[in-house]
Design an enzyme around this catalytic site. Structure first.
Site, PDB file in Angstrom:
ATOM      1  N   GLU A 152       0.845  -1.195   0.000  1.00 49.96           N
ATOM      2  CA  GLU A 152       0.000   0.000   0.000  1.00 49.96           C
ATOM      3  C   GLU A 152       0.882   1.248   0.000  1.00 49.96           C
ATOM      4  O   GLU A 152       2.043   1.203   0.442  1.00 49.96           O
ATOM      5  CB  GLU A 152      -0.902  -0.034   1.251  1.00 49.96           C
ATOM      6  CG  GLU A 152      -1.798   1.162   1.469  1.00 49.96           C
ATOM      7  CD  GLU A 152      -2.909   1.275   0.436  1.00 49.96           C
ATOM      8  OE1 GLU A 152      -2.569   1.548  -0.732  1.00 49.96           O
ATOM      9  OE2 GLU A 152      -4.086   1.131   0.806  1.00 49.96           O
ATOM     10  N   ASP A 153       0.338   2.360  -0.499  1.00 52.93           N
ATOM     11  CA  ASP A 153       1.119   3.600  -0.494  1.00 52.93           C
ATOM     12  C   ASP A 153       1.062   4.291   0.862  1.00 52.93           C
ATOM     13  O   ASP A 153       2.088   4.725   1.389  1.00 52.93           O
ATOM     14  CB  ASP A 153       0.655   4.544  -1.609  1.00 52.93           C
ATOM     15  CG  ASP A 153      -0.834   4.875  -1.537  1.00 52.93           C
ATOM     16  OD1 ASP A 153      -1.570   4.214  -0.764  1.00 52.93           O
ATOM     17  OD2 ASP A 153      -1.273   5.790  -2.266  1.00 52.93           O
ATOM     18  N   ASP A 156      -3.869   5.795   6.153  1.00 53.05           N
ATOM     19  CA  ASP A 156      -4.381   7.060   6.675  1.00 53.05           C
ATOM     20  C   ASP A 156      -5.229   6.774   7.922  1.00 53.05           C
ATOM     21  O   ASP A 156      -4.712   6.721   9.025  1.00 53.05           O
ATOM     22  CB  ASP A 156      -5.178   7.777   5.598  1.00 53.05           C
ATOM     23  CG  ASP A 156      -5.416   9.238   5.905  1.00 53.05           C
ATOM     24  OD1 ASP A 156      -5.522   9.580   7.088  1.00 53.05           O
ATOM     25  OD2 ASP A 156      -5.507  10.043   4.964  1.00 53.05           O
ATOM     26  N   PHE A 205      -1.541  16.613   4.034  1.00 58.47           N
ATOM     27  CA  PHE A 205      -1.927  16.010   2.756  1.00 58.47           C
ATOM     28  C   PHE A 205      -0.696  15.959   1.861  1.00 58.47           C
ATOM     29  O   PHE A 205      -0.177  16.997   1.441  1.00 58.47           O
ATOM     30  CB  PHE A 205      -3.042  16.804   2.089  1.00 58.47           C
ATOM     31  CG  PHE A 205      -3.753  16.025   1.009  1.00 58.47           C
ATOM     32  CD1 PHE A 205      -4.997  15.475   1.245  1.00 58.47           C
ATOM     33  CD2 PHE A 205      -3.162  15.822  -0.237  1.00 58.47           C
ATOM     34  CE1 PHE A 205      -5.651  14.742   0.256  1.00 58.47           C
ATOM     35  CE2 PHE A 205      -3.791  15.094  -1.231  1.00 58.47           C
ATOM     36  CZ  PHE A 205      -5.048  14.549  -0.977  1.00 58.47           C
ATOM     37  N   ARG A 218       1.036  12.414  -9.519  1.00 56.71           N
ATOM     38  CA  ARG A 218       1.583  11.046  -9.504  1.00 56.71           C
ATOM     39  C   ARG A 218       2.951  10.989 -10.188  1.00 56.71           C
ATOM     40  O   ARG A 218       3.748  10.101  -9.901  1.00 56.71           O
ATOM     41  CB  ARG A 218       0.618  10.079 -10.208  1.00 56.71           C
ATOM     42  CG  ARG A 218      -0.717   9.878  -9.507  1.00 56.71           C
ATOM     43  CD  ARG A 218      -1.448   8.682 -10.114  1.00 56.71           C
ATOM     44  NE  ARG A 218      -2.821   8.578  -9.676  1.00 56.71           N
ATOM     45  CZ  ARG A 218      -3.226   7.960  -8.563  1.00 56.71           C
ATOM     46  NH1 ARG A 218      -2.323   7.435  -7.761  1.00 56.71           N
ATOM     47  NH2 ARG A 218      -4.511   7.882  -8.255  1.00 56.71           N
TER      48      ARG A 218
END
Length: 240
Positions: A152-153, A156, A205, A218
């Site tokens: 996963e990136d 959160d 963010f 991206r």
């Protein structure tokens, strides 16, 4: 210091399958740590759209190489089935398997070191949780008996992983663990923690390195904090 202690208390992660595993601590990015934009190369088309660089690309790559070493050590002579969560996890996944291949190229293994597949996961509609996880792509039926490592990136709130893991376990996976490049320190966190995490980051963010805002950023190598102008600009771009 409080964030570090929270991470230490969460070292022992237990999955729904009963797999107890001592998590390795992430590198903690302090709340005030940042790198000046004029010291690094940032694409001109994003000039003014990011406020600061949180993690330079070189540091990202070095940390991934250490994660690959930890993963290979812990899984020993076991085939890992890497399950990449698209789209955000794709850059981390590519650099992770590149690092893993370096270990395998210089070892005489009699087993297949890793296999992989890709999935897309959605557990939100708008800003609210749907209470269920929608999985597309990938062959979930092929997970039976495999040692799955979800790639996963960013973790959160943790709600997506909490929804996803029981689904994978129900498919008969031998074990299910999670590696995430980033893990956000946020009051909205469910308490879920990954097993192999690159960086613990402040509640900001972030974009870049395949993390996006409305599909933009991206293509940027560094992990950066988006600016107010960036949010406004690419919200308007999306509206057309």
């Amino acid at each position: 210091m409080m964030a570090v202690e929270q991470d230490r208390r969460a070292r022992n992660v237990r999955l729904a399958s009963g797999d107890a595993f001592s998590r390795r601590d992430p590198f903690v990015i302090g709340d005030q740590l940042s790198f000046p934009l004029d010291m690094f190369s940032v694409p001109h088309h994003y000039k003014g759209d990011v406020k600061e660089i949180m993690i330079p690309h070189g540091l990202v790559i070095d940390r991934i190489q250490k994660l690959a070493k930890d993963i290979r050590h812990d899984y020993a002579d076991t085939t890992i089935h890497l399950l990449c969560v698209l789209k955000g996890g794709s850059a981390y996944f590519q650099d992770l398997i590149t690092a893993l291949r370096r270990f395998h190229d210089h070892a005489d293994h009699s087993y297949v070191p890793f296999t992989f597949d890709f999935i897309k996961v959605k557990s939100y509609k708008g800003v609210s949780s749907t209470g269920s996880v929608q999985i597309t792509g990938g062959d979930l039926a092929a997970l039976e008996g495999k040692n799955v490592l979800v790639v996963e990136d960013i973790i959160d709130t943790g709600l997506t992983m909490e929804s996803l893991l029981p689904v994978l376990e129900a498919r008969g996976a031998n074990s299910v663990r999670v590696t995430s490049l980033l893990e956000k320190r946020t009051e909205l966190s469910s308490g879920f923690r990954g097993h192999y995490v690159g960086f613990s980051i402040p509640d900001k963010f972030v974009v870049g390195y395949c993390l996006d805002f409305n599909e933009f950023f991206r293509d940027m190598d560094h992990i950066c904090v988006i600016s107010d102008r960036g949010i406004e600009r690419f919200t308007e771009e999306t509206r057309g």
